[in-house]
Design a protein around this motif. Structure first.
Motif, PDB file in Angstrom:
ATOM      1  N   THR A 124      29.603  40.069  12.290  1.00  0.00           N
ATOM      2  CA  THR A 124      28.647  41.109  12.683  1.00  0.00           C
ATOM      3  C   THR A 124      27.381  40.491  13.270  1.00  0.00           C
ATOM      4  O   THR A 124      27.164  39.284  13.190  1.00  0.00           O
ATOM      5  N   THR A 125      26.546  41.340  13.848  1.00  0.00           N
ATOM      6  CA  THR A 125      25.281  40.896  14.418  1.00  0.00           C
ATOM      7  C   THR A 125      24.262  40.799  13.289  1.00  0.00           C
ATOM      8  O   THR A 125      23.465  41.704  13.054  1.00  0.00           O
ATOM      9  N   GLN A 129      23.668  44.284  10.213  1.00  0.00           N
ATOM     10  CA  GLN A 129      24.604  45.216  10.845  1.00  0.00           C
ATOM     11  C   GLN A 129      25.729  45.579   9.887  1.00  0.00           C
ATOM     12  O   GLN A 129      26.168  46.727   9.841  1.00  0.00           O
ATOM     13  N   CYS A 282      24.166  36.163  13.621  1.00  0.00           N
ATOM     14  CA  CYS A 282      25.569  36.191  13.206  1.00  0.00           C
ATOM     15  C   CYS A 282      25.651  36.286  11.692  1.00  0.00           C
ATOM     16  O   CYS A 282      25.134  35.431  10.977  1.00  0.00           O
ATOM     17  N   LYS A 299      32.359  49.683  14.183  1.00  0.00           N
ATOM     18  CA  LYS A 299      31.696  48.639  14.963  1.00  0.00           C
ATOM     19  C   LYS A 299      32.110  48.704  16.428  1.00  0.00           C
ATOM     20  O   LYS A 299      31.304  48.499  17.336  1.00  0.00           O
ATOM     21  N   ASP A 303      29.542  48.227  19.669  1.00  0.00           N
ATOM     22  CA  ASP A 303      29.335  47.062  20.537  1.00  0.00           C
ATOM     23  C   ASP A 303      30.605  46.330  20.964  1.00  0.00           C
ATOM     24  O   ASP A 303      30.520  45.279  21.596  1.00  0.00           O
ATOM     25  N   SER A 306      30.471  41.536  18.163  1.00  0.00           N
ATOM     26  CA  SER A 306      29.231  40.778  18.332  1.00  0.00           C
ATOM     27  C   SER A 306      29.455  39.618  19.298  1.00  0.00           C
ATOM     28  O   SER A 306      30.575  39.339  19.715  1.00  0.00           O
ATOM     29  N   SER A 307      28.370  38.924  19.635  1.00  0.00           N
ATOM     30  CA  SER A 307      28.390  37.909  20.688  1.00  0.00           C
ATOM     31  C   SER A 307      29.514  36.881  20.517  1.00  0.00           C
ATOM     32  O   SER A 307      29.520  36.091  19.574  1.00  0.00           O
TER      33      SER A 307
END
Length: 440
Positions: A124-125, A129, A282, A299, A303, A306-307
């Motif tokens: 997750t961010t 999050q 992260c 989630k 988004d 996450s990245s």
């Protein structure tokens, strides 16, 4: 050419702006305003020493390590393209395998022999999050989440933002009092509201704000109690272990999660923000199987994951064996700052009647209690004096309590040693003691 001077017809909108109708969830989410106010005060008083900010020590941030990893990652076009592409919603399988191994090592250090299933992990961010996703998946308006008093005030904002209720359970030097938690569950059942209890939230290591860790015996009892009271629906335990790796002295404790033999009751939330870098944003969650798909679906709506780039970077850090040596450096730096704050508390506050503080074995915070007559809230004379006259900031303790105003203690402060230098920490404590003397 058309005539542009004709008057507007009655069906055309006027130039007056229509009323903006915001959602009920926005109206429920009021606790973020306190954070905004603290940030405003920091901007308006730039010379104030901040013992409020929960930021990490800038000197611990891994600039050189990250630079080398990025050069290596982007130096290989094929690896670089994979990192720069979309990832999956649950997160990189490569990093999830590494996180599973990290968690296993952490549990083994505390003599808890457990096996981590990477398929139950979601990246997750930040862990924030994950806390938000858990709330969104489990809590409907008017549902109940049981929390320690005091507890992490940002999560209280998450609960309120969902229209749910945070019900406080008093804590002592060993954390949330399990006997009082049982009494509250009995009271809720007698009121016919047990079906509304969905979640118990516990910051298990060096709690933000109090610095207290839940005792090992209470970790075991908490899991048993949640299972025993899962009568009308499942009651989950959300274990927030954000500060787990910031241990400076004292024993390694097994997680609450390790006392859940089926791994279907406890949700474990951790993060790389405190141990490596908050800028990478992260975190990760280890979930009961019934929650893996719902949280991933939720989630995905936010988004798609996450990245992916950050996840490749962190996987490389773990694979190269760079992570744990860095954590040791972080711990060494914070241990010095924790000790300096405690020494300054002894030096400047010990002679003040009615003042006490917690001596944390880890984390980023010292929890201080003032005499009952000194209120520390944002609108109190003491806060105004501390910030504008003495030039020092703190987080008012009342923000960290759920429940009605009468259930919140108003004479406490959260003091952070995370961001300031040791010398600034001592000076900040001196200034804060001056403010206390001025209002006593």
């Amino acid at each position: 050419m058309p005539n542009t001077t004709q008057p507007l017809s009655k069906t055309q909108p006027s130039s007056k702006s229509a009323e903006v109708k915001l959602s009920r969830r926005w109206q429920w989410a009021t606790r973020g305003r306190a954070i905004s106010y603290l940030m405003e005060q920091a901007v308006e008083n730039p010379n104030a020493i901040s013992l409020a900010a929960g930021l990490v020590d800038p000197s611990t941030l891994p600039v050189e390590e990250t630079r080398k990893i990025l050069a290596d990652l982007l130096g290989d076009p094929e690896r670089g393209r994979r990192a720069l592409q979309y990832g999956t919603t649950p997160g990189s399988e490569r990093l999830r395998r590494q996180v599973a191994q990290l968690l296993q090592r952490l549990e083994e250090r505390s003599n808890a022999a457990v096996e981590i299933d990477p398929s139950r992990l979601i990246l997750t961010t930040g862990s924030q999050q994950l806390l938000s996703l858990v709330g969104e998946v489990l809590l409907d308006p008017d549902d109940i989440c049981l929390v320690a008093a005091p507890t992490y005030f940002v999560f209280l904002g998450v609960i309120h933002g969902l229209g749910a209720r945070a019900v406080p359970i008093p804590a002592d030097e060993n954390g949330m009092q399990i006997d009082l938690l049982k009494q509250e569950l009995e009271r809720i059942e007698a009121a016919g509201e047990l079906s509304k209890v969905k979640l118990i939230y516990a910051v298990s290591y060096f709690e933000n704000p109090s610095g207290i860790s839940l005792s090992v015996e209470r970790r075991r009892e908490l899991v048993r109690l949640a299972e025993r009271w899962s009568r009308e629906q499942k009651i989950f335990v959300l274990e927030d272990a954000a500060y787990r790796e910031l241990c400076y002295d004292g024993p390694d404790r097994p997680s609450i999660w390790s006392f859940d033999p089926t791994h279907e009751t406890v949700i474990l939330a951790q993060t790389f923000s405190k141990s490596f870098s908050p800028g990478l944003r992260c975190g990760y969650g280890l979930l009961p199987k019934p929650l893996v798909r719902p949280i991933s679906d939720r989630k995905g709506n936010e988004d798609f994951g996450s990245s992916n780039f950050v996840q490749h970077l962190l996987a490389t850090v773990l694979e190269n064996g760079q992570y744990e040596p860095h954590v040791e450096q972080v711990r060494a730096s914070y241990r010095v700052k924790r000790d300096r704050m405690l020494a300054a508390a002894e030096k400047y506050f010990a002679d003040l009647p009615g003042v006490s503080w917690v001596r944390p074995q880890g984390g980023l915070y010292v929890w201080m209690t003032l005499p009952e007559q000194i209120e520390t809230g944002l609108d109190s004379p003491f806060f105004d004096r501390a910030v504008k006259v003495d030039g020092v900031m703190y987080v008012p303790g009342e923000l960290c309590y759920a429940g009605t105003p009468t259930q919140r203690r108003r004479n406490q402060m959260r003091l952070s040693f995370g961001v300031e230098s040791p010398d600034q920490i001592e000076e900040g404590m001196r200034r804060l003691a001056n403010a206390v003397r001025a209002v006593l």
